[in-house]
Design an enzyme around this catalytic site. Structure first.
Site, PDB file in Angstrom:
ATOM      1  N   LYS A 143      10.586  -4.602   1.202  1.00  0.00           N
ATOM      2  CA  LYS A 143      10.930  -4.223   2.577  1.00  0.00           C
ATOM      3  C   LYS A 143      12.141  -5.021   3.026  1.00  0.00           C
ATOM      4  CE  LYS A 143       8.848  -3.660   7.190  1.00  0.00           C
ATOM      5  NZ  LYS A 143       7.679  -3.922   8.057  1.00  0.00           N
ATOM      6  N   SER A 184       6.083   0.206  10.630  1.00  0.00           N
ATOM      7  CA  SER A 184       7.493   0.053  10.308  1.00  0.00           C
ATOM      8  C   SER A 184       7.783   0.011   8.805  1.00  0.00           C
ATOM      9  CB  SER A 184       8.020  -1.246  10.930  1.00  0.00           C
ATOM     10  OG  SER A 184       7.418  -2.369  10.308  1.00  0.00           O
ATOM     11  N   SER A 218       1.878  -2.206  10.802  1.00  0.00           N
ATOM     12  CA  SER A 218       3.052  -1.740  10.051  1.00  0.00           C
ATOM     13  C   SER A 218       2.872  -1.639   8.544  1.00  0.00           C
ATOM     14  CB  SER A 218       4.249  -2.648  10.342  1.00  0.00           C
ATOM     15  OG  SER A 218       4.822  -2.295  11.574  1.00  0.00           O
TER      16      SER A 218
END
Lengths: 498, 494
Positions: B78, B159, B183
């Site tokens: 990420k 996210s 997330s």
């Protein structure tokens, strides 16, 4: 009733001054408060900056345990309450020398709570000043605006350096007291070794809060705790000498009284001190004041201290100036004034104690405060730079006590030592300054003088005061080396006086 | 044998060790797929060269019978994790082009254990979002599509939407994510992947771009529960550089996968039954209860009455911390700087106006507001008090149960653009997951079925702090009972 000496006369009546100081003292520590970067002074621009200090993304603060210990030590030295549970908060504002966009400080729960210290004034009076709190916080970096016409530079070396903010209660009542308080805080932290007190390097500075009120109102405030009895205060930032603290209080008090007496009012504002003019001016008004949006720093856990650990620090504290001053008076027989002067600075006190070790305290104090400090003062030197080491001065005193030299000769030896160093014993030997205690030699001198001055000899019985003339003549003849006591006795015997 | 990309992380690990496949082959296969997956927009940065070099180094170790537990496994990271010398954007224009001179603790532990970095995964800007639409680099597209033939592009969740989409589309063997309010778990749920948010303090936050410090926690998104266990073992551990990381040993999570759940007490909180929740979610939840009962668990109805305050509390605490954490992006030292400014104030204003997107600005404003003088007590302080009580409520519940079972999300993947104009609707996506963050609990989402449109749905388990082993046990039991859920087609291949 208000004490008369605390009153300031205005055109329309008497006023009282109320002062509170926030002293920022840099913690003596190798590393910064939350990063491993060096906290040393004098590095090139931005050399002492870690990724944490420059607030790179994802960087996190880790509390420096040694700085915590130093804060606890300082709190104990201020006779203050150590809070076993405290917490770090973020104080949010934007400035280029504040890379995180917030300063990590302690807002609601400081590490040290209330305390009290004794402050001696020049006239020997001792006043007590309350400590509101002491908290740990990060210093900001430095913005430099005068290196280039259109650009500003930022040096982050100080960013993250550990500071102790020591906040007084509004117990300070004059410019003298403010200066003495600031000086006393400096003395204490230097004794403790928690701050070097070096104001030129920015290790210590004060924010000076000043207000004035009509005579008698301060007592009402003390009686009720109601701040409305006091005047509106101004805060003058970053005052970095004892003298300037005094000037700021004097200037602000006068300015405020004049403003109030001419029908004006005082704005609660932040002011700056101009060293060149001795005046203060507005920096920002209350309307421009930041909303710092304090909240507990979620990157740090609450700081919990072990009571036993605090006790251990307490037990390891050095003797503090007040204790030392009392001991100097009570145990060593010093005058209150000398004790105050000697205890005000740990280096001076240590010097004196080395000199006094195993010797007469009063004699040692006289030599240190009068002869040595006088000479240092004249030469513009600090005690740290003294050409005479404490053990050597002690030896010199021994030479007097042992009757090897007289006090007068000792002053000559002292002057030589101050000028070019050296061992007092050796100086006395080399220069042949050893006191003459050989009674035979002294008798010979006295006999010669008596033989050469029959008129004076005849006189001395009627006018005993002329005895001194014989002492002077004999001492002169001995080159100052005659043991004064022996000389006196021989003269008295030979001249037949008592 | 099937292509390396079809192997789970555990299978790939074993195949690499058995030299049935090389890391270089697996890495090249993934890179080839990534190359064709532009339509999904899962990666912000592909580090092909670095990946091949790391793979070759892994192969050299594997050839000598050496290597760590993740040796040669190609992973996606990420873009919230700072990776040394590799652009780390946090999905923001503010950090476009930012090359950190340091490596986050979590990723450095992955490389220590032999993993290969394929690249950096797209995400909502500064991890603020539930649909991946707030990314400056464009939204990610969910590889799953509805079976209605409409071919609407769906959200991969957020996210960690790049992480979920890349894992679901076989663009990496597994991925890292971060979870501040859901997330990891929400994107995993809507992409048919497994996501685990460990206990707060289990993984170091050092080197992860901060969103909300007291809530942020790293964790894995992977294809199955075992893979998550393998990933977490490498990611977790005490870090002296993070004062909130906890110093306790990291257990062998993989050993818990497949272990018996017999006798475990499962709490079913009645307050997680929402008005207007699709019946499919309700039915799936009931199925989960049955599966666990059948596996020998004892099911208990429990009550968590403060649940309804979790979202409001979250949307005070998280923006408050974010407003302060994001103050450092001022254009002075790194990242975006406005080209037009006349003084320091306009430098700040223009830089931040240009560098941050709308959702980030919204949260900075909310956070600044709730911390302001005069509002602090009413909002932030009160929220913290409620947060403490939510924690206490869970502590109390965990005296009676070992795990808590809830749906992961209130709906399946929604269409991109469907909720982007309504922040409150968007925030509701986190309704089942934020409680775990507020209380610091470990939680995971595991695929449990498909809805009527053929879209994956997940169930969430929450466990006691630092009891990830029981969490993995329970998740594996659901996974086993639910059976294979299939996988999306490669419609996106260009």
């Amino acid at each position: 009733m208000s004490e008369p000496r605390k009153l300031l006369q205005g055109a329309t009546g008497d006023w009282e001054i109320v002062v509170g100081l926030e002293v920022h003292a840099q913690v003596s520590s190798q590393a910064k408060l939350f990063s491993g970067a060096p906290a040393t002074y004098g590095a090139g621009p931005n050399e002492n900056v870690s990724l944490v200090d420059a607030a790179f993304p994802g960087m996190l603060p880790v509390l420096n345990a040694y700085c915590v210990e130093q804060a606890v030590r300082t709190g104990l030295g201020l006779n203050a309450k150590i809070n076993l549970w405290s917490r770090f908060d973020r104080k949010n504002y934007f400035y280029p020398d504040l890379p995180q966009g917030y300063q990590i400080s302690q807002y609601k729960d400081p590490i040290v709570g209330e305390g009290e210290i004794e402050v001696e004034l020049d006239d020997g009076e001792i006043v007590r000043v309350g400590i509101e709190r002491l908290h740990l916080e990060q210093d900001a970096g430095k913005s430099i605006h005068d290196l280039a016409p259109k650009e500003s530079y930022v040096d982050l070396n100080r960013s993250g350096v550990a500071l102790m903010e020591i906040v007084s209660k509004p117990d300070i009542r004059s410019a003298d007291e403010a200066a003495a308080y600031f000086s006393k805080i400096r003395t204490i932290v230097r004794y403790l070794g928690t701050c070097d007190g070096n104001m030129e390097e920015g290790s210590m500075r004060a924010d000076v809060n000043v207000s004035v009120c009509r005579a008698g109102n301060y007592q009402k405030f003390r009686d009720t705790g109601d701040f409305s009895h006091l005047g509106t205060r101004t805060e003058t930032k970053n005052v970095n000498s004892i003298r300037y603290v005094r000037q700021v209080v004097e200037y602000e008090a006068r300015r405020q009284i004049e403003a109030l007496e001419s029908g004006g009012k005082i704005d609660q504002e932040t002011r700056l001190f101009n060293v060149a003019t001795g005046e203060t001016r507005t920096m920002r008004s209350k309307e421009d004041a930041h909303d710092y949006r304090y909240f507990p720093d979620p990157d740090l856990l609450p700081l919990e201290l072990d009571a036993a650990w605090v006790e251990k620090i307490k037990a390891s504290l050095p003797e503090l100036p007040d204790q030392k001053r009392r001991r100097f008076v009570e145990k060593l027989g010093l005058s209150a004034y000398d004790a105050s002067v000697l205890s005000a600075d740990r280096v001076k006190a240590d010097y004196f104690e080395t000199v006094a070790e195993g010797r007469d305290g009063k004699l040692a104090s006289n030599w240190v405060t009068t002869e040595l400090f006088g000479a240092l003062n004249k030469a513009g030197l600090d005690i740290e730079d003294s050409p005479i080491e404490a053990p050597a001065l002690g030896k010199l005193i021994d030479l007097i006590s042992d009757g090897v030299i007289s006090g007068r000769i000792a002053k000559d030896v002292f002057a030589i030592m101050f000028e070019s160093g050296g061992d007092p014993e050796k100086i006395v030997e080399d220069k042949g300054l050893r006191q003459v205690t050989d009674t035979g030699a002294i008798e010979k001198i006295v006999d010669d003088i008596i033989a050469a001055n029959p008129e004076q000899v005849a006189q001395v019985k009627e006018k005993p005061k002329t005895f001194g003339w014989f002492v002077g003549q004999a001492m002169k003849a001995s080159g100052g080396k005659a043991n004064p006591q022996a000389l006196n006795e021989i003269l008295k015997k030979k001249l037949g006086v008592d | 044998m099937s292509s390396a990309v079809d192997l789970s992380l555990a299978e790939l690990r074993d195949a690499l060790k058995a030299k049935k496949v090389s890391s270089r082959e697996a890495t090249d296969a993934y890179l080839a797929r990534i190359d064709k997956a532009g339509a999904l927009n899962a990666y912000v940065t592909v580090t092909a060269e670095k990946a091949r070099a790391m793979a070759d180094a892994s192969d050299a170790k594997l050839a000598k019978g050496e290597g760590g537990p993740l040796e040669g496994a190609p992973l996606g990271i990420k873009d919230l994790f700072c990776t040394e010398g590799v652009q780390s954007t946090a999905g923001s224009r503010m950090l476009k082009g930012f090359l950190p001179p340091y490596e986050s603790t979590v990723t450095s532990q992955l490389w220590r254990d032999g993993a290969v970095m394929l690249g950096k995964l797209n995400m909502d800007e500064f991890a603020m979002g539930s649909s991946n639409e707030t990314s400056y680099f464009g939204n990610v597209v969910n590889p799953w599509r509805r079976t209605d033939g409409g071919n609407a592009d769906l959200t991969p969740g957020g996210s960690s939407g790049g992480s979920s989409a890349a894992t679901a589309a076989r663009l990496c063997a597994a991925a890292t994510g971060t979870d501040t309010g859901g997330s990891i778990r929400q994107p995993a749920s809507v992409t048919g992947t497994v996501g685990v948010k460990p206990t707060y303090g289990r993984c170091s936050r050092w080197g992860i771009v901060a969103f909300a410090s007291s809530l942020d926690q790293a964790g894995p998104i992977a294809r199955d529960v075992r893979d998550c266990a393998i990933m977490l073992k490498s990611m977790a551990g005490h870090d002296p550089k993070d004062s909130t990381s906890i110093d306790r040993p990291v257990p062998d999570y993989e050993a818990a996968v497949g272990a018996s759940v017999k006798g475990l007490k499962i709490g079913v909180p009645r307050e997680y039954r929402l008005d207007g929740m699709p019946s499919e979610i309700e039915e799936l939840w009931a199925k989960g209860v049955d599966w666990l009962r059948d596996a020998g668990c004892e099911i208990l109805d429990i009550s968590l009455p403060l649940t309804k305050y979790a979202l409001p509390v979250y949307y005070i605490v998280a923006p408050a911390e974010a407003s302060s954490n994001l103050a450092r992006y001022d254009g002075v030292r790194y990242g975006h700087r406005a080209s037009e400014f006349k003084d320091i104030k306009s430098l700040y204003e223009n830089t931040r106006a240009e560098g941050f997107g709308d959702e980030v600005k919204r949260r900075i404003l909310i956070g600044t507001y709730v911390l302001s003088a005069g509002y602090y007590d009413a909002y932030y302080l009160r929220a913290q008090k409620v947060r403490k009580r939510i924690f206490d409520e869970f502590v109390d519940a965990f005296t009676k149960v070992d795990l808590i079972l809830t749906p992961s999300t209130p709906s399946a993947a929604f269409g991109l653009g469907e909720k982007s104009d309504d922040p409150v609707q968007m925030y509701l996506n986190d309704v089942f997951t934020v409680t775990g963050n507020l209380a610091g609990l470990p939680g995971g989402s595991v695929p449990a079925g498909l809805d009527g449109q053929g879209l994956p749905l997940g169930l969430q388990l929450l466990a006691r702090p630092f009891d990830e082993e029981t969490l993995f046990k329970g998740m594996a039991a659901i996974e086993k009972a639910a059976g294979p859920q299939g996988r999306p087609t490669d419609w996106w291949t260009s």
